[in-house]
Design an enzyme around this catalytic site. Structure first.
Site, PDB file in Angstrom:
ATOM      1  N   ASN A 147      44.485  42.608  55.158  1.00  0.00           N
ATOM      2  CA  ASN A 147      45.653  41.979  54.549  1.00  0.00           C
ATOM      3  C   ASN A 147      46.980  42.404  55.165  1.00  0.00           C
ATOM      4  OD1 ASN A 147      44.482  44.339  53.079  1.00  0.00           O
ATOM      5  ND2 ASN A 147      46.495  44.323  52.106  1.00  0.00           N
ATOM      6  N   SER A 195      39.725  35.524  46.034  1.00  0.00           N
ATOM      7  CA  SER A 195      40.798  35.403  45.048  1.00  0.00           C
ATOM      8  C   SER A 195      41.571  34.114  45.277  1.00  0.00           C
ATOM      9  CB  SER A 195      41.727  36.607  45.157  1.00  0.00           C
ATOM     10  OG  SER A 195      42.816  36.444  44.279  1.00  0.00           O
ATOM     11  N   THR A 233      35.782  34.772  27.534  1.00  0.00           N
ATOM     12  CA  THR A 233      35.890  33.313  27.626  1.00  0.00           C
ATOM     13  C   THR A 233      36.416  32.923  28.999  1.00  0.00           C
ATOM     14  OG1 THR A 233      36.285  33.197  25.263  1.00  0.00           O
ATOM     15  CG2 THR A 233      36.922  31.267  26.554  1.00  0.00           C
ATOM     16  N   CYS A 321      51.754  46.232  47.521  1.00  0.00           N
ATOM     17  CA  CYS A 321      51.326  47.249  46.563  1.00  0.00           C
ATOM     18  C   CYS A 321      51.920  48.613  46.905  1.00  0.00           C
ATOM     19  CB  CYS A 321      49.809  47.367  46.538  1.00  0.00           C
ATOM     20  SG  CYS A 321      48.980  45.806  46.749  1.00  0.00           S
TER      21      CYS A 321
HETATM   22  C1  LIG Z   1      45.173  40.364  47.405  1.00  0.00           C
HETATM   23  C2  LIG Z   1      43.991  41.157  47.794  1.00  0.00           C
HETATM   24  C3  LIG Z   1      43.147  41.747  46.848  1.00  0.00           C
HETATM   25  C4  LIG Z   1      43.441  41.691  45.373  1.00  0.00           C
HETATM   26  O1  LIG Z   1      43.266  40.409  44.850  1.00  0.00           O
HETATM   27  P1  LIG Z   1      43.968  40.035  43.444  1.00  0.00           P
HETATM   28  O2  LIG Z   1      43.451  38.682  43.133  1.00  0.00           O
HETATM   29  O3  LIG Z   1      45.445  40.052  43.695  1.00  0.00           O
HETATM   30  O4  LIG Z   1      43.539  41.062  42.458  1.00  0.00           O
HETATM   31  C5  LIG Z   1      42.048  42.430  47.285  1.00  0.00           C
HETATM   32  N1  LIG Z   1      41.761  42.530  48.598  1.00  0.00           N
HETATM   33  C6  LIG Z   1      42.536  41.979  49.543  1.00  0.00           C
HETATM   34  C7  LIG Z   1      42.167  42.112  50.976  1.00  0.00           C
HETATM   35  C8  LIG Z   1      43.677  41.279  49.181  1.00  0.00           C
HETATM   36  O5  LIG Z   1      44.463  40.743  50.119  1.00  0.00           O
END
Ligand SMILES: *Cc1c(COP(=O)(O)O)cnc(C)c1O
Length: 388
Positions: A147, A195, A233, A321
């Site tokens: 990321n 995600s 849910t 983060c």
């Molecule tokens: C954004 C991200 C996450 C976390 O996902 P969320 O849906 O924001 O909790 C985990 N791993 C990577 C590589 C990410 O880029």
């Protein structure tokens, strides 16, 4: 001009997707577990979402478990696999550049963790994994795409190595899904996290793929939703929206990747050509199509971000983060960067919505901002004196 170039942090929800989600809030709003008509209607919307999500990943619908996002999927995969294999041991292998959703889960648990190093382009080596596996290894978890710098790992080979030694394999594919081809069968992984908000679906919804036959223990206790494995849910509108966004993202993906990669290359090459003492952190090969990461020497990434923001450009330094913390990014340190160089990092992450005009605008402003900041920097003054 306003340019949003922080798509690795999150994306704008696609208005077309949002439009299609709205009736699920106001019309098909039943609880999928209810046996009346409203419940059945919602059940079928959820089923449709699961089928569509599975199809995009070449998985079976039964292998898709909706979660609250990537973080929950990562936590569940790791803690579930560790619990399942507790009799075998508590050794887990990961990489040094994982997301905190993986790293902090491993640190908090009672595990013995081996961190695979990466080379200066951000890639782990198959040999290192081979050597790290022990009798008591229960899980290998290595992210598919990073990321911060965008390096794409050889997941199929890594999963192969783990499996030959009878070890489970999980990949955090949150940055990969919707951006590069992800086929769970071809990758051969046991578990895969994704995600929605990283590919134009809303925040707060994700999924964990769990290979058929692998009975993963629950993370939470409660109702019988998701075959009793993930209680609570279901977020039906979000799961529905995520499935539509995923289907849209993987349609014509090769073409989109080609276009976005060209934009990415124009941006990073333009920066490297016009800004002296600038280091490329994102790899030149096997990199996410929208990812640009550079370190500007003798400056702080934070000050560059503020100036970019004043010029309407949203970027990030390291990962969202870690902003607010003084530690440089663990990913950049793992590449072998010294603390100063790591602190000077800027990440610009593009998506299909970014235009060439926007890239031209960044390329116009970026060198000006760097020149202005360096003109105020005592460190830079020394460098210029030395150069004479
Ligand atoms: C954004 C991200 C996450 C976390 O996902 P969320 O849906 O924001 O909790 C985990 N791993 C990577 C590589 C990410 O880029």
């Amino acid at each position: 001009m306003r340019v949003y170039a922080d798509n690795a942090a999150t994306t704008r929800t696609d208005p077309e997707i949002l439009e299609k989600m709205l009736p699920v809030f106001t019309e098909t709003y039943g609880n999928p577990s209810s046996i009346h008509t409203a419940g059945r209607d919602a059940f079928f919307v959820l089923k449709e979402a699961r089928d569509r999500t599975a199809k995009a990943l070449n998985a079976l619908p039964d292998e898709i478990y909706f979660t609250s996002g990537g973080t929950e999927a990562d936590n569940w995969a790791i803690l579930g696999a560790a619990k399942k294999k507790a009799a075998k041991g508590r050794h887990i292998i990961t990489s040094a550049i994982e997301h905190h959703a993986v790293l902090h889960t491993l640190e908090k648990g009672d595990f013995d963790v081996t961190y695979l190093p990466v080379n200066e382009q951000g890639f782990v080596s198959c040999e290192d994994l081979e050597k790290a596996i022990r009798e008591d290894t229960v899980l290998v978890t290595v992210m598919m795409a990073n990321n911060e710098i965008g390096s794409i790992q050889p997941i199929r080979q890594l999963a192969d190595i783990a499996h030959r030694r009878n070890v489970l394999f999980h990949t955090d594919a949150v940055q990969a899904v919707g951006h590069i081809p992800v086929d769970v069968k071809e990758l051969g992984v046991d578990m895969l996290s994704l995600s929605g908000h990283k590919f134009s679906a809303p925040k707060g919804v994700g999924a964990l793929y769990v290979r058929k036959g692998l009975l993963l223990p629950n993370l939470m206790q409660g109702g019988a939703q998701e075959k009793g494995r993930r209680p609570g849910t279901e977020n039906v509108p979000a799961a529905y929206g995520m499935s539509l966004a995923l289907e849209k993202a993987v349609t014509g993906l090769e073409d989109k990747m080609k276009k976005l990669s060209a934009l990415r290359d124009k941006l990073i090459n333009g920066i490297l050509d016009t800004v002296p003492y600038c280091r490329r952190n994102s790899p030149a090969e096997n990199c996410l199509p929208g990812m640009v990461n550079v370190s500007v020497q003798y400056l702080e990434g934070e000050s560059i971000l503020l100036m970019l923001d004043m010029n309407g450009i949203c970027a990030s330094s390291g990962s969202a983060c870690t902003s607010g913390s003084l530690d440089p990014s663990h990913v950049l340190l793992a590449l072998g960067l010294d603390h100063e160089t790591a602190h000077g990092s800027v990440r610009l992450s593009l998506c299909g919505q970014n235009t060439e005009e926007e890239v031209d605008y960044i390329l116009e402003k970026f060198p000006q901002i760097i020149a202005r900041l360096r003109a105020m920097s005592p460190l830079w003054e020394k460098v210029e004196k030395k150069e004479g």
